[in-house]
Design an enzyme around this catalytic site. Structure first.
Site, PDB file in Angstrom:
ATOM      1  N   ARG A 280     -22.184 -20.428   0.668  1.00 13.28           N
ATOM      2  CA  ARG A 280     -22.881 -20.845  -0.563  1.00 13.28           C
ATOM      3  C   ARG A 280     -21.958 -21.501  -1.588  1.00 13.28           C
ATOM      4  O   ARG A 280     -22.390 -22.273  -2.426  1.00 13.28           O
ATOM      5  CB  ARG A 280     -23.604 -19.653  -1.198  1.00 13.28           C
ATOM      6  CG  ARG A 280     -22.697 -18.494  -1.533  1.00 13.28           C
ATOM      7  CD  ARG A 280     -23.479 -17.293  -2.022  1.00 13.28           C
ATOM      8  NE  ARG A 280     -22.656 -16.104  -1.905  1.00 13.28           N
ATOM      9  CZ  ARG A 280     -23.119 -14.882  -1.738  1.00 13.28           C
ATOM     10  NH1 ARG A 280     -24.408 -14.673  -1.639  1.00 13.28           N
ATOM     11  NH2 ARG A 280     -22.301 -13.858  -1.648  1.00 13.28           N
ATOM     12  N   GLU A 281     -20.658 -21.126  -1.539  1.00 15.18           N
ATOM     13  CA  GLU A 281     -19.703 -21.755  -2.474  1.00 15.18           C
ATOM     14  C   GLU A 281     -19.060 -22.938  -1.754  1.00 15.18           C
ATOM     15  O   GLU A 281     -19.563 -23.402  -0.747  1.00 15.18           O
ATOM     16  CB  GLU A 281     -18.621 -20.744  -2.835  1.00 15.18           C
ATOM     17  CG  GLU A 281     -18.901 -19.966  -4.107  1.00 15.18           C
ATOM     18  CD  GLU A 281     -17.620 -19.357  -4.661  1.00 15.18           C
ATOM     19  OE1 GLU A 281     -16.870 -20.062  -5.350  1.00 15.18           O
ATOM     20  OE2 GLU A 281     -17.376 -18.175  -4.381  1.00 15.18           O
TER      21      GLU A 281
ATOM     22  N   CYS B  92      -9.530 -17.091  -0.398  1.00 17.35           N
ATOM     23  CA  CYS B  92      -8.164 -17.603  -0.258  1.00 17.35           C
ATOM     24  C   CYS B  92      -8.003 -18.954  -0.940  1.00 17.35           C
ATOM     25  O   CYS B  92      -7.126 -19.144  -1.778  1.00 17.35           O
ATOM     26  CB  CYS B  92      -7.820 -17.703   1.225  1.00 17.35           C
ATOM     27  SG  CYS B  92      -6.303 -18.591   1.531  1.00 17.35           S
TER      28      CYS B  92
ATOM     29  N   GLU C 299       0.468   1.456 -12.708  1.00 15.93           N
ATOM     30  CA  GLU C 299       0.209   1.797 -11.310  1.00 15.93           C
ATOM     31  C   GLU C 299       0.040   3.311 -11.191  1.00 15.93           C
ATOM     32  O   GLU C 299       0.883   4.072 -11.670  1.00 15.93           O
ATOM     33  CB  GLU C 299       1.371   1.291 -10.428  1.00 15.93           C
ATOM     34  CG  GLU C 299       1.375   1.801  -8.993  1.00 15.93           C
ATOM     35  CD  GLU C 299       0.087   1.519  -8.218  1.00 15.93           C
ATOM     36  OE1 GLU C 299      -0.356   0.370  -8.186  1.00 15.93           O
ATOM     37  OE2 GLU C 299      -0.481   2.483  -7.648  1.00 15.93           O
TER      38      GLU C 299
ATOM     39  N   HIS D 137      24.873 -22.428   8.437  1.00 17.39           N
ATOM     40  CA  HIS D 137      25.572 -22.102   7.200  1.00 17.39           C
ATOM     41  C   HIS D 137      25.601 -23.314   6.299  1.00 17.39           C
ATOM     42  O   HIS D 137      25.893 -24.410   6.771  1.00 17.39           O
ATOM     43  CB  HIS D 137      27.005 -21.659   7.504  1.00 17.39           C
ATOM     44  CG  HIS D 137      27.792 -21.362   6.265  1.00 17.39           C
ATOM     45  ND1 HIS D 137      27.589 -20.222   5.526  1.00 17.39           N
ATOM     46  CD2 HIS D 137      28.752 -22.094   5.621  1.00 17.39           C
ATOM     47  CE1 HIS D 137      28.406 -20.240   4.478  1.00 17.39           C
ATOM     48  NE2 HIS D 137      29.122 -21.366   4.519  1.00 17.39           N
TER      49      HIS D 137
ATOM     50  N   ASP E 284     -11.865  -9.715   5.707  1.00 16.59           N
ATOM     51  CA  ASP E 284     -11.858  -8.608   4.737  1.00 16.59           C
ATOM     52  C   ASP E 284     -13.024  -7.647   4.940  1.00 16.59           C
ATOM     53  O   ASP E 284     -12.870  -6.430   4.776  1.00 16.59           O
ATOM     54  CB  ASP E 284     -11.951  -9.149   3.298  1.00 16.59           C
ATOM     55  CG  ASP E 284     -10.637  -9.737   2.801  1.00 16.59           C
ATOM     56  OD1 ASP E 284      -9.701  -9.860   3.609  1.00 16.59           O
ATOM     57  OD2 ASP E 284     -10.563 -10.078   1.602  1.00 16.59           O
TER      58      ASP E 284
HETATM   59  P1  NAI Z   1      -4.260  -3.342  -3.587  1.00 18.83           P
HETATM   60  O1  NAI Z   1      -5.127  -2.338  -2.976  1.00 18.83           O
HETATM   61  O2  NAI Z   1      -3.223  -3.998  -2.778  1.00 18.83           O
HETATM   62  O3  NAI Z   1      -3.484  -2.683  -4.839  1.00 18.83           O
HETATM   63  C1  NAI Z   1      -4.190  -2.011  -5.851  1.00 18.83           C
HETATM   64  C2  NAI Z   1      -3.250  -1.068  -6.551  1.00 18.83           C
HETATM   65  O4  NAI Z   1      -3.944  -0.495  -7.622  1.00 18.83           O
HETATM   66  C3  NAI Z   1      -2.784   0.087  -5.673  1.00 18.83           C
HETATM   67  O5  NAI Z   1      -1.389   0.148  -5.717  1.00 18.83           O
HETATM   68  C4  NAI Z   1      -3.435   1.309  -6.321  1.00 18.83           C
HETATM   69  O6  NAI Z   1      -2.662   2.470  -6.230  1.00 18.83           O
HETATM   70  C5  NAI Z   1      -3.593   0.862  -7.755  1.00 18.83           C
HETATM   71  N1  NAI Z   1      -4.664   1.523  -8.489  1.00 18.83           N
HETATM   72  C6  NAI Z   1      -5.912   1.800  -8.069  1.00 18.83           C
HETATM   73  N2  NAI Z   1      -6.620   2.415  -9.037  1.00 18.83           N
HETATM   74  C7  NAI Z   1      -5.793   2.526 -10.111  1.00 18.83           C
HETATM   75  C8  NAI Z   1      -5.929   3.080 -11.417  1.00 18.83           C
HETATM   76  N3  NAI Z   1      -7.056   3.637 -11.819  1.00 18.83           N
HETATM   77  N4  NAI Z   1      -4.868   3.022 -12.252  1.00 18.83           N
HETATM   78  C9  NAI Z   1      -3.712   2.452 -11.847  1.00 18.83           C
HETATM   79  N5  NAI Z   1      -3.529   1.929 -10.628  1.00 18.83           N
HETATM   80  C10 NAI Z   1      -4.561   1.961  -9.765  1.00 18.83           C
HETATM   81  O7  NAI Z   1      -5.248  -4.387  -4.271  1.00 18.83           O
HETATM   82  P2  NAI Z   1      -5.031  -5.769  -5.013  1.00 18.83           P
HETATM   83  O8  NAI Z   1      -3.613  -5.964  -5.449  1.00 18.83           O
HETATM   84  O9  NAI Z   1      -6.083  -5.818  -6.045  1.00 18.83           O
HETATM   85  O10 NAI Z   1      -5.338  -6.816  -3.895  1.00 18.83           O
HETATM   86  C11 NAI Z   1      -6.601  -6.837  -3.238  1.00 18.83           C
HETATM   87  C12 NAI Z   1      -6.439  -7.267  -1.815  1.00 18.83           C
HETATM   88  O11 NAI Z   1      -6.063  -8.632  -1.750  1.00 18.83           O
HETATM   89  C13 NAI Z   1      -5.380  -6.463  -1.112  1.00 18.83           C
HETATM   90  O12 NAI Z   1      -5.794  -6.125   0.162  1.00 18.83           O
HETATM   91  C14 NAI Z   1      -4.211  -7.405  -1.079  1.00 18.83           C
HETATM   92  O13 NAI Z   1      -3.359  -7.174   0.009  1.00 18.83           O
HETATM   93  C15 NAI Z   1      -4.888  -8.775  -1.007  1.00 18.83           C
HETATM   94  N6  NAI Z   1      -4.028  -9.756  -1.632  1.00 18.83           N
HETATM   95  C16 NAI Z   1      -2.970 -10.225  -0.965  1.00 18.83           C
HETATM   96  C17 NAI Z   1      -2.101 -11.087  -1.562  1.00 18.83           C
HETATM   97  C18 NAI Z   1      -0.911 -11.523  -0.819  1.00 18.83           C
HETATM   98  O14 NAI Z   1      -0.841 -11.316   0.392  1.00 18.83           O
HETATM   99  N7  NAI Z   1       0.075 -12.114  -1.453  1.00 18.83           N
HETATM  100  C19 NAI Z   1      -2.284 -11.568  -2.914  1.00 18.83           C
HETATM  101  C20 NAI Z   1      -3.407 -10.975  -3.551  1.00 18.83           C
HETATM  102  C21 NAI Z   1      -4.238 -10.115  -2.911  1.00 18.83           C
END
Ligand code: NAI
Length: 466
Positions: free
Chosen positions: A34-35, A41, A205, A445, A312
């Protein structure tokens, strides 16, 4: 009613890559989306976020330019301009996927799809017109995930004070102050972006470390680096409430950090939720896991015959490259040519903040829990010639190897270009190379890759340049 061999519901990395592979295998393919094409990504995640991170890196570099003998005058930043560039990069990538669809003769059905049977799907377009389509071989659900707030503690996404990553990707200015809730990949990447654009960032965190899925040494190094750059990092944070005021939000923290924190904006980055509603999954007998993802077997079949799920929506890790590989494999399974499998134990993890973080395999904590006999090799970029030339000496390479056989159990890199460097070790692990075998390869190197070679040598007690 139009008829196809396969219909993919969702045009993100899992769906569009699966569609291309299915088309390559001679199947007739449609993607319902739809988007724009490209999914989270391309439109709301990896690509636009990395474009903003690049703007942040340019700002950072410009501030250091003087030490390189380059004068750039007064440095100012404009988040709105960076955002517009990021949107343009995203659109360009989405158009790229459209081109790939034409090249591979994939039909894009624009609209919102829902299962009406195990082999039929209805699609409602943005004017409300409904068409029905039939999939002779399979339907693949790849609807992805969406941002979520934490309403239980007052963090309800409202697009003005309490924001998601989608919202900040289209914001036109950086706030003076921001609390980021959650220090996973999203939280750490936006902490980097906003701090470079002049926002005073507090990263909250709940767990004892930022990037809690990464090796503890890496998380400690990133914390040190963030703090040096003026980002407040609070781990073990327990948010009890969040109250929206006039142009501000006040967060109450319990525990050792017991205090109130008032900021202009809050970014909630505490994970994403699978998109499963309104698709008609239950009526077709598609079962979910306890955590609400679609339950699949190792060939991505759901509990309903002829219906598959990838990306996902089919469970973590929620990573574009995991979805892409599942897309390739599901297309091959459907075409009856199953040469590949998804090696879930060898999916690289990359976070694109500065310094970058990348890893493959087990952390040291996991190796300990498994009671494996291991040795660690480590090499700091501060000792690497190429890193010194570019003035990017933060971080290290850490190799965890099996003591007896030299198998690479895990590899962790924090530092400049870590997300590119990690792939040497991904290939090594995929092919079961030992540390001795990686050492046989001559590393040019001066390169950052030499830090990998040295960390490998260090794990064998034979480091040369340290
Ligand atoms: P995430 O699940 O990786 O991290 C969320 C963090 O929030 C966790 O460390 C958790 O402990 C913390 N958290 C949860 N509730 C909380 C609270 N009430 N107070 C404080 N901390 C709390 O989720 P995120 O970073 O939102 O990413 C979502 C998805 O998208 C993930 O699966 C991630 O791997 C993916 N993603 C991947 C990227 C990459 O590969 N570079 C970039 C962005 C997202």
């Amino acid at each position: 009613m139009a008829s196809f061999d396969v219909i993919f519901l969702g045009g993100g990395p899992a769906g569009y890559v699966g569609a291309i592979r299915a088309a390559q295998l001679g199947l007739t393919v449609a993607v319902v989306e739809r988007e724009g094409l490209g999914g989270t990504c391309v439109l709301w995640g990896c690509i636009p976020a990395k474009a903003l991170l690049e703007s942040a890196a340019v700002a950072h570099r410009a501030r250091e330019a003087k030490t390189f003998g380059v004068s750039v005058g007064e440095i100012t930043t404009d988040y709105g301009v960076a955002m517009k560039r990021s949107r343009a990069v995203s659109t360009q990538n989405s158009k790229g996927v459209e081109f790939l669809f034409k090249k591979n003769k994939i039909t894009w059905i624009r609209g919102t799809g829902a299962l009406t049977g195990r082999k039929t799907m209805s699609v409602t377009d943005d004017k409300g017109a409904v068409t029905t389509h039939d999939a002779k071989k399979a339907i693949v659900i790849c609807t992805g995930s969406r941002v979520k707030g934490i309403p239980a503690i007052g963090l309800t996404l409202d697009k003005s004070n309490i924001l998601s990553s989608d919202d900040v990707l289209i914001a036109d200015k950086a706030p003076a102050t921001m609390a980021i809730v959650g220090a996973g990949a999203v939280g750490c990447e936006f902490a980097d972006v906003f701090s470079e654009f002049g926002t005073k960032v507090t990263l909250l965190e709940a767990l004892p470390a930022i990037l809690p899925l990464e090796d503890a040494d890496v998380a400690a190094e990133l914390t040190k680096s963030f703090k040096k750059r003026g980002i407040d990092v609070i781990t073990g944070a327990r948010i009890t409430a969040a109250k929206v005021g006039k142009g501000s939000v006040t967060i109450s923290l319990a525990g050792p950090e017991k205090k109130e924190l008032t900021v202009e904006k809050v970014l909630v980055a505490a994970g994403r939720a699978p998109v499963i509603d309104g698709i008609g999954l239950e009526a077709q007998g598609v079962k979910l896991t306890d955590r609400g993802f679609i339950q699949i077997d190792e060939q991505m079949r759901t509990s309903a015959e002829g219906i598959y799920a990838i990306g996902d929506v089919a469970g973590p890790p929620m990573l574009a490259h995991k979805g892409e590989r599942e897309g390739v494999v599901v297309a091959e399974v459907i075409a009856g040519k199953n040469d590949h499998h998804v090696n879930y134990g060898n999916i690289p993890s990359c976070t694109y903040c500065h310094p970058e973080v990348a890893s493959i395999g087990l952390t040291e904590q996991q190796v300990k829990e498994k009671k494996l006999d291991y040795k660690v090799g480590r090499y700091n970029f501060s000792a690497n010639g190429r890193a010194r030339t570019s003035g990017e000496t933060e971080g290290f390479v850490k190799i965890i190897r099996d003591s007896k056989y030299g198998e690479i159990l895990g590899a962790h890199i924090i530092g400049a270009h870590a997300t590119e460097l990690i792939h040497e070790l991904v290939v090594a692990r995929e092919n079961e190379f030992t540390v001795e075998e990686v050492d046989l390869a001559i590393h040019a190197h001066p390169t950052l890759s030499e830090a990998i070679a040295e960390a490998i040598l260090d794990s064998m007690g034979r480091v040369l340049n340290a």
